[in-house]
Scaffold this active site. Sequence first.
Site, mmCIF file in Angstrom:
data_model
loop_
_atom_site.group_PDB
_atom_site.id
_atom_site.type_symbol
_atom_site.label_atom_id
_atom_site.label_comp_id
_atom_site.label_asym_id
_atom_site.label_seq_id
_atom_site.Cartn_x
_atom_site.Cartn_y
_atom_site.Cartn_z
ATOM 1 N N ASP A 48 0.717 -1.212 -0.059
ATOM 2 C CA ASP A 48 -0.144 -0.046 -0.018
ATOM 3 C C ASP A 48 0.786 1.204 -0.284
ATOM 4 O OD1 ASP A 48 -2.347 1.477 0.069
ATOM 5 O OD2 ASP A 48 -2.833 1.246 2.188
ATOM 6 N N ASN A 77 -10.501 -2.871 -7.282
ATOM 7 C CA ASN A 77 -9.507 -1.873 -7.712
ATOM 8 C C ASN A 77 -9.906 -1.355 -9.153
ATOM 9 O OD1 ASN A 77 -6.392 -3.104 -6.543
ATOM 10 N ND2 ASN A 77 -7.607 -1.364 -5.693
HETATM 11 C C1 FPP Z 1 -1.715 -0.006 -3.635
HETATM 12 O O1 FPP Z 1 -1.024 1.123 -3.642
HETATM 13 C C2 FPP Z 1 -0.824 -0.723 -4.858
HETATM 14 C C3 FPP Z 1 -1.459 -1.287 -5.835
HETATM 15 C C4 FPP Z 1 -3.007 -1.291 -6.201
HETATM 16 C C5 FPP Z 1 -0.648 -1.857 -7.031
HETATM 17 C C6 FPP Z 1 0.399 -2.961 -6.417
HETATM 18 C C7 FPP Z 1 1.384 -3.405 -7.628
HETATM 19 C C8 FPP Z 1 2.618 -3.509 -7.615
HETATM 20 C C9 FPP Z 1 3.455 -2.958 -6.731
HETATM 21 C C10 FPP Z 1 3.177 -3.849 -9.087
HETATM 22 C C11 FPP Z 1 3.456 -5.547 -8.985
HETATM 23 C C12 FPP Z 1 3.810 -6.083 -10.065
HETATM 24 C C13 FPP Z 1 3.559 -7.573 -10.228
HETATM 25 C C14 FPP Z 1 4.106 -8.147 -11.611
HETATM 26 C C15 FPP Z 1 3.232 -8.469 -9.267
HETATM 27 P P1 FPP Z 1 -2.021 2.522 -3.907
HETATM 28 O O2 FPP Z 1 -2.243 2.865 -5.271
HETATM 29 O O3 FPP Z 1 -3.489 1.909 -3.218
HETATM 30 O O4 FPP Z 1 -1.320 3.535 -2.856
HETATM 31 P P2 FPP Z 1 -2.190 4.575 -2.354
HETATM 32 O O5 FPP Z 1 -2.905 4.027 -1.207
HETATM 33 O O6 FPP Z 1 -1.261 5.637 -1.919
HETATM 34 O O7 FPP Z 1 -3.322 5.553 -3.318
#
Ligand code: FPP
Length: 249
Positions: free
Chosen positions: A29, A77
């Site tokens: 996160d 998502n």
């Molecule tokens: C949450 O942060 C993160 C995600 C929804 C995506 C996570 C994906 C990756 C790190 C890439 C992984 C790659 C592979 C191939 C498995 P957020 O966007 O919710 O952050 P925020 O809470 O600050 O908005």
Amino acid sequence: MTTPHTLLRSLPPDLDPNRLPRHVAAIMDGNGRWASKRNLPRVVGHQAGVGALKELLRCCKDWGIGALTVYAFSTENWKRPQYEVEFLMALFEKVLNRELSEMVDEGVRIRFVGALAHLPGALQSAIEGAMAATEANTAVEFTVATNYGGRQEIVNACRELAEQVRTGCLLPEQIDEKLFAEHLYTRELSDPDLLIRTSGEQRLSNYLLWQLAYTEIYVADVLWPDFDRAAFHIALQSYQGRQRRFGKV
Ligand code: FPP
């Protein structure tokens, strides 16, 4: 010169190798906030998050932690802006294709779990290819929850069991926790010992609802792209300082 990174390549001496978690789960996160803090588009945070994930996977391998399960994309998502959803799908595909040969060489077995049939076709093909190419690997079981929802997983399991009862193959009284768990996506894995969530949020967000029943939870204040070896070390120190009682005294 020795960098802190190489210093930590072997297990830090303050960690007990016999009391490491066998299976670590992570909610990655804070990517969006990491980017916003730098006045960058949110998707740059996802790109940076891939680096942190790679480092954690390598760390699990180096330190003898046999399973890592990460939450890459939840069933909720899809409600994000279309651009971000499309970016994430393309990123998953690109990273999979780019990292596959290294995962094969490093002994990583990759699996994707979730409602995979709803993902873009090209991503589904990359997933199938990567799962087949790493099937025989045993160093680390790396599971990526994509279009995953814990409640949906439980409902799926109920449907499968109900169908078996309907066709007369199963009696309701034969359903127990062990049989139920065999109908979850994670049927081949032990339950996670440690759940790490970054960015200070204290929620499960529909992640592994069944499997986390007795898991130790560690919330790190850092945003996911900043979660490095040193941060993982601290999480493991916290884990080893706890007494797991599983309901006993
Ligand atoms: C949450 O942060 C993160 C995600 C929804 C995506 C996570 C994906 C990756 C790190 C890439 C992984 C790659 C592979 C191939 C498995 P957020 O966007 O919710 O952050 P925020 O809470 O600050 O908005």
